[in-house]
Write a protein that holds these residues in place. Structure first.
Motif, mmCIF file in Angstrom:
data_model
loop_
_atom_site.group_PDB
_atom_site.id
_atom_site.type_symbol
_atom_site.label_atom_id
_atom_site.label_comp_id
_atom_site.label_asym_id
_atom_site.label_seq_id
_atom_site.Cartn_x
_atom_site.Cartn_y
_atom_site.Cartn_z
ATOM 1 N N VAL A 60 0.841 -1.189 0.000
ATOM 2 C CA VAL A 60 0.000 0.000 0.000
ATOM 3 C C VAL A 60 0.882 1.247 0.000
ATOM 4 O O VAL A 60 1.738 1.383 0.878
ATOM 5 C CB VAL A 60 -0.918 0.020 1.250
ATOM 6 C CG1 VAL A 60 -1.839 1.229 1.232
ATOM 7 C CG2 VAL A 60 -1.717 -1.267 1.365
ATOM 8 N N PRO A 61 0.687 2.146 -0.976
ATOM 9 C CA PRO A 61 1.416 3.414 -0.936
ATOM 10 C C PRO A 61 0.715 4.358 0.039
ATOM 11 O O PRO A 61 -0.500 4.551 -0.027
ATOM 12 C CB PRO A 61 1.325 3.923 -2.380
ATOM 13 C CG PRO A 61 0.062 3.317 -2.913
ATOM 14 C CD PRO A 61 -0.124 2.019 -2.182
ATOM 15 N N LEU A 62 1.474 4.922 0.968
ATOM 16 C CA LEU A 62 0.909 5.801 1.985
ATOM 17 C C LEU A 62 1.810 7.015 2.195
ATOM 18 O O LEU A 62 3.032 6.905 2.107
ATOM 19 C CB LEU A 62 0.790 5.065 3.330
ATOM 20 C CG LEU A 62 -0.094 3.832 3.372
ATOM 21 C CD1 LEU A 62 0.068 3.116 4.707
ATOM 22 C CD2 LEU A 62 -1.537 4.206 3.138
ATOM 23 N N MET A 63 1.192 8.132 2.515
ATOM 24 C CA MET A 63 1.985 9.257 2.987
ATOM 25 C C MET A 63 2.497 8.884 4.366
ATOM 26 O O MET A 63 1.822 8.177 5.115
ATOM 27 C CB MET A 63 1.133 10.518 3.103
ATOM 28 C CG MET A 63 0.896 11.193 1.779
ATOM 29 S SD MET A 63 0.296 12.896 1.901
ATOM 30 C CE MET A 63 -0.818 12.875 3.246
ATOM 31 N N HIS A 64 3.689 9.343 4.678
ATOM 32 C CA HIS A 64 4.230 9.104 6.013
ATOM 33 C C HIS A 64 4.921 10.366 6.497
ATOM 34 O O HIS A 64 5.279 11.240 5.702
ATOM 35 C CB HIS A 64 5.195 7.917 6.020
ATOM 36 C CG HIS A 64 6.499 8.200 5.338
ATOM 37 N ND1 HIS A 64 6.651 8.207 3.968
ATOM 38 C CD2 HIS A 64 7.712 8.496 5.840
ATOM 39 C CE1 HIS A 64 7.904 8.499 3.659
ATOM 40 N NE2 HIS A 64 8.567 8.683 4.776
ATOM 41 N N VAL A 65 5.067 10.432 7.791
ATOM 42 C CA VAL A 65 5.792 11.541 8.391
ATOM 43 C C VAL A 65 7.018 10.946 9.072
ATOM 44 O O VAL A 65 6.888 10.172 10.023
ATOM 45 C CB VAL A 65 4.915 12.307 9.414
ATOM 46 C CG1 VAL A 65 5.722 13.401 10.089
ATOM 47 C CG2 VAL A 65 3.682 12.884 8.734
ATOM 48 N N PRO A 66 8.220 11.239 8.561
ATOM 49 C CA PRO A 66 9.424 10.765 9.232
ATOM 50 C C PRO A 66 9.519 11.401 10.626
ATOM 51 O O PRO A 66 9.202 12.573 10.813
ATOM 52 C CB PRO A 66 10.554 11.265 8.329
ATOM 53 C CG PRO A 66 9.907 11.557 7.009
ATOM 54 C CD PRO A 66 8.511 11.982 7.337
ATOM 55 N N HIS A 67 9.937 10.589 11.588
ATOM 56 C CA HIS A 67 10.041 11.063 12.978
ATOM 57 C C HIS A 67 11.274 10.390 13.585
ATOM 58 O O HIS A 67 11.175 9.340 14.215
ATOM 59 C CB HIS A 67 8.759 10.681 13.726
ATOM 60 C CG HIS A 67 8.621 11.288 15.081
ATOM 61 N ND1 HIS A 67 8.568 12.650 15.293
ATOM 62 C CD2 HIS A 67 8.526 10.720 16.304
ATOM 63 C CE1 HIS A 67 8.427 12.878 16.572
ATOM 64 N NE2 HIS A 67 8.416 11.724 17.222
ATOM 65 N N GLY A 68 12.438 10.987 13.339
ATOM 66 C CA GLY A 68 13.690 10.338 13.721
ATOM 67 C C GLY A 68 13.848 9.071 12.897
ATOM 68 O O GLY A 68 13.676 9.083 11.682
ATOM 69 N N GLU A 69 14.130 7.964 13.563
ATOM 70 C CA GLU A 69 14.248 6.668 12.884
ATOM 71 C C GLU A 69 12.876 6.047 12.611
ATOM 72 O O GLU A 69 12.763 5.084 11.868
ATOM 73 C CB GLU A 69 15.079 5.696 13.733
ATOM 74 C CG GLU A 69 16.557 6.019 13.767
ATOM 75 C CD GLU A 69 17.232 5.728 12.439
ATOM 76 O OE1 GLU A 69 17.129 4.597 11.938
ATOM 77 O OE2 GLU A 69 17.856 6.659 11.891
ATOM 78 N N GLN A 70 11.864 6.603 13.237
ATOM 79 C CA GLN A 70 10.509 6.067 13.095
ATOM 80 C C GLN A 70 9.808 6.674 11.880
ATOM 81 O O GLN A 70 10.227 7.696 11.340
ATOM 82 C CB GLN A 70 9.677 6.387 14.345
ATOM 83 C CG GLN A 70 10.253 5.827 15.622
ATOM 84 C CD GLN A 70 9.534 6.382 16.845
ATOM 85 O OE1 GLN A 70 9.249 7.570 16.927
ATOM 86 N NE2 GLN A 70 9.263 5.498 17.798
ATOM 87 N N LYS A 71 8.714 6.032 11.501
ATOM 88 C CA LYS A 71 7.783 6.562 10.518
ATOM 89 C C LYS A 71 6.434 6.665 11.224
ATOM 90 O O LYS A 71 6.090 5.824 12.051
ATOM 91 C CB LYS A 71 7.632 5.635 9.310
ATOM 92 C CG LYS A 71 8.928 5.265 8.631
ATOM 93 C CD LYS A 71 9.390 6.369 7.733
ATOM 94 C CE LYS A 71 10.620 5.928 6.961
ATOM 95 N NZ LYS A 71 11.688 6.886 7.021
ATOM 96 N N ILE A 72 5.666 7.696 10.884
ATOM 97 C CA ILE A 72 4.315 7.841 11.411
ATOM 98 C C ILE A 72 3.347 7.699 10.247
ATOM 99 O O ILE A 72 3.509 8.346 9.204
ATOM 100 C CB ILE A 72 4.101 9.199 12.102
ATOM 101 C CG1 ILE A 72 5.155 9.437 13.185
ATOM 102 C CG2 ILE A 72 2.695 9.264 12.702
ATOM 103 C CD1 ILE A 72 5.098 10.824 13.807
ATOM 104 N N LEU A 73 2.349 6.844 10.429
ATOM 105 C CA LEU A 73 1.300 6.633 9.432
ATOM 106 C C LEU A 73 -0.026 7.083 10.024
ATOM 107 O O LEU A 73 -0.319 6.798 11.190
ATOM 108 C CB LEU A 73 1.214 5.154 9.041
ATOM 109 C CG LEU A 73 2.494 4.492 8.535
ATOM 110 C CD1 LEU A 73 2.254 3.000 8.285
ATOM 111 C CD2 LEU A 73 2.979 5.173 7.263
ATOM 112 N N VAL A 74 -0.835 7.743 9.217
ATOM 113 C CA VAL A 74 -2.131 8.256 9.661
ATOM 114 C C VAL A 74 -3.215 7.585 8.825
ATOM 115 O O VAL A 74 -3.226 7.703 7.599
ATOM 116 C CB VAL A 74 -2.202 9.794 9.507
ATOM 117 C CG1 VAL A 74 -3.540 10.327 9.985
ATOM 118 C CG2 VAL A 74 -1.050 10.456 10.256
ATOM 119 N N ALA A 75 -4.130 6.884 9.480
ATOM 120 C CA ALA A 75 -5.192 6.139 8.793
ATOM 121 C C ALA A 75 -6.397 7.052 8.549
ATOM 122 O O ALA A 75 -7.510 6.775 8.984
ATOM 123 C CB ALA A 75 -5.575 4.906 9.601
#
Length: 151
Positions: A60-75
């Motif tokens: 699934v292609p999703l927008m993400h927000v990089p947050h340091g080493e993490q990724k944030i996904l918003v449903a």
């Protein structure tokens, strides 16, 4: 803010699914060079997960927000009344692979609680202001996932 009328929501979900498939095909064909940015020039990632019902691989292609080493996904699914299908897949199978700009990495996802979401929400809205509009126009609490890298 008004909700998306039910009669239009079905068409919206269909259009999102068709565009997602096109986005995925072009992204993969180009090795992540094309269609790697979404609305407002936000980065797109491809999340590979296991379907909760089928057990099959889903991309699934999703927008993400990089947050340091993490990724944030918003449903958010544009603020529609129902969670996107991938939400249920991540809840059932939190181990994923995320590809960004042609490179892949393994992650473990977790849905954040209300306090953590409240702390992250300003970061998310700063990255993509329409998230506030999406939350205002739907009756559901839009889920947010943190993706932690797996060593």
């Amino acid at each position: 803010m008004r909700e998306i009328p039910q009669k239009y929501e079905r068409a919206f979900r269909f259009a999102a699914r068709v565009f997602g498939r096109l986005n995925l095909a072009v992204y993969k064909w180009s090795g992540g060079r094309l269609m790697s940015k979404g609305p407002a020039n936000r980065p797109i990632c491809v999340v590979t997960m296991v379907g909760r019902k089928t057990g099959k691989k889903r991309e699934v292609p999703l927008m993400h927000v990089p947050h340091g080493e993490q990724k944030i996904l918003v449903a958010s699914l544009g603020g529609t009344s129902k969670n996107p299908t991938w939400y249920y897949n991540l809840k059932a199978n939190p181990e994923v692979t995320i590809a960004v700009d042609g490179s892949q990495r393994a992650y473990r996802t977790r849905e954040v609680g209300p306090d953590e979401k409240a702390a992250l929400w300003p970061i998310l809205v700063d990255a993509y202001p329409p998230y506030d509009t999406y939350q205002a126009r739907c009756n559901r609490d839009i889920p947010v996932f943190i993706c932690d890298p797996v060593s």
